[in-house]
Scaffold this motif. Structure first.
Motif, PDB file in Angstrom:
ATOM      1  N   CYS A  64       0.906  -1.201   0.056  1.00 47.44           N
ATOM      2  CA  CYS A  64       0.324  -0.103   0.293  1.00 47.44           C
ATOM      3  C   CYS A  64       0.757   1.677   0.712  1.00 47.44           C
ATOM      4  CB  CYS A  64      -0.573   0.158   1.268  1.00 47.44           C
ATOM      5  SG  CYS A  64      -1.976  -1.176   1.054  1.00 47.44           S
ATOM      6  N   HIS A  65       2.099   1.549   0.385  1.00 48.22           N
ATOM      7  CA  HIS A  65       3.036   2.677   0.131  1.00 48.22           C
ATOM      8  C   HIS A  65       4.261   2.286   0.245  1.00 48.22           C
ATOM      9  CE1 HIS A  65       0.472   4.504   3.910  1.00 48.22           C
ATOM     10  NE2 HIS A  65      -0.064   3.373   4.163  1.00 48.22           N
ATOM     11  N   VAL A  95      -2.480   2.887  -2.758  1.00 46.71           N
ATOM     12  CA  VAL A  95      -3.698   2.600  -1.640  1.00 46.71           C
ATOM     13  C   VAL A  95      -3.529   3.061  -0.646  1.00 46.71           C
ATOM     14  CG1 VAL A  95      -5.572   1.414  -0.265  1.00 46.71           C
ATOM     15  CG2 VAL A  95      -4.457   0.496  -2.969  1.00 46.71           C
ATOM     16  N   GLY A  96      -2.172   3.471  -0.250  1.00 45.75           N
ATOM     17  CA  GLY A  96      -1.818   4.514   0.926  1.00 45.75           C
ATOM     18  C   GLY A  96      -0.556   5.765   0.455  1.00 45.75           C
TER      19      GLY A  96
END
Length: 132
Positions: free
Chosen positions: A41-42, A52-53
């Motif tokens: 996500c990062h 996503v992040g």
């Protein structure tokens, strides 16, 4: 034996033992392995992008909800958090408990040593993704 002499003897016995301990209780290599839980996500490092992040360059010292181009939850934007080691540790243990309403769906990292190691890994990167 005089108290001062006992203290000197104790110091002489302990000092060599302390010299073999690492300077930091944090293990950056272990933190990088822990980072694998985050990378879906990062991103971090030069050229990191929001996924996503948000990208996590320069996380420590940054205000929550402030990465340009990332669409944060209202809860995160209004949390008033400035990320430091203690706040990050509390957050990463249980993101939804620290910021109710966050979009982050992650069960958390419960192990304190793993959190310290992950924090050490993240702290290597400045706001531009360059290693310090």
């Amino acid at each position: 034996m005089h108290a001062l002499a006992r203290l000197a003897l104790l110091s002489a016995l302990i000092s060599p033992a302390l010299a073999v301990l690492p300077a930091s209780a944090q293990d950056i290599a272990a933190g990088e392995r822990s980072w694998n839980k985050c990378r879906a996500c990062h991103q971090i490092g030069e050229g990191a992008k929001n996924l996503v992040g948000p990208q996590l360059n320069g996380l420590i010292g940054r205000h929550s909800g402030s990465v340009e181009g990332y669409s944060y939850s209202a809860a995160n934007k209004s949390s008033g958090i400035t990320w430091d080691e203690a706040v990050f540790a509390e957050y990463i243990k249980d993101p939804k408990a620290k910021i109710p309403g966050t979009k982050m769906i992650f069960p958390g990292i419960k192990n304190d040593k793993e959190i310290l190691d992950l924090t050490a890994f993240l702290k290597q990167y400045d706001k531009d993704g360059k290693k310090l």
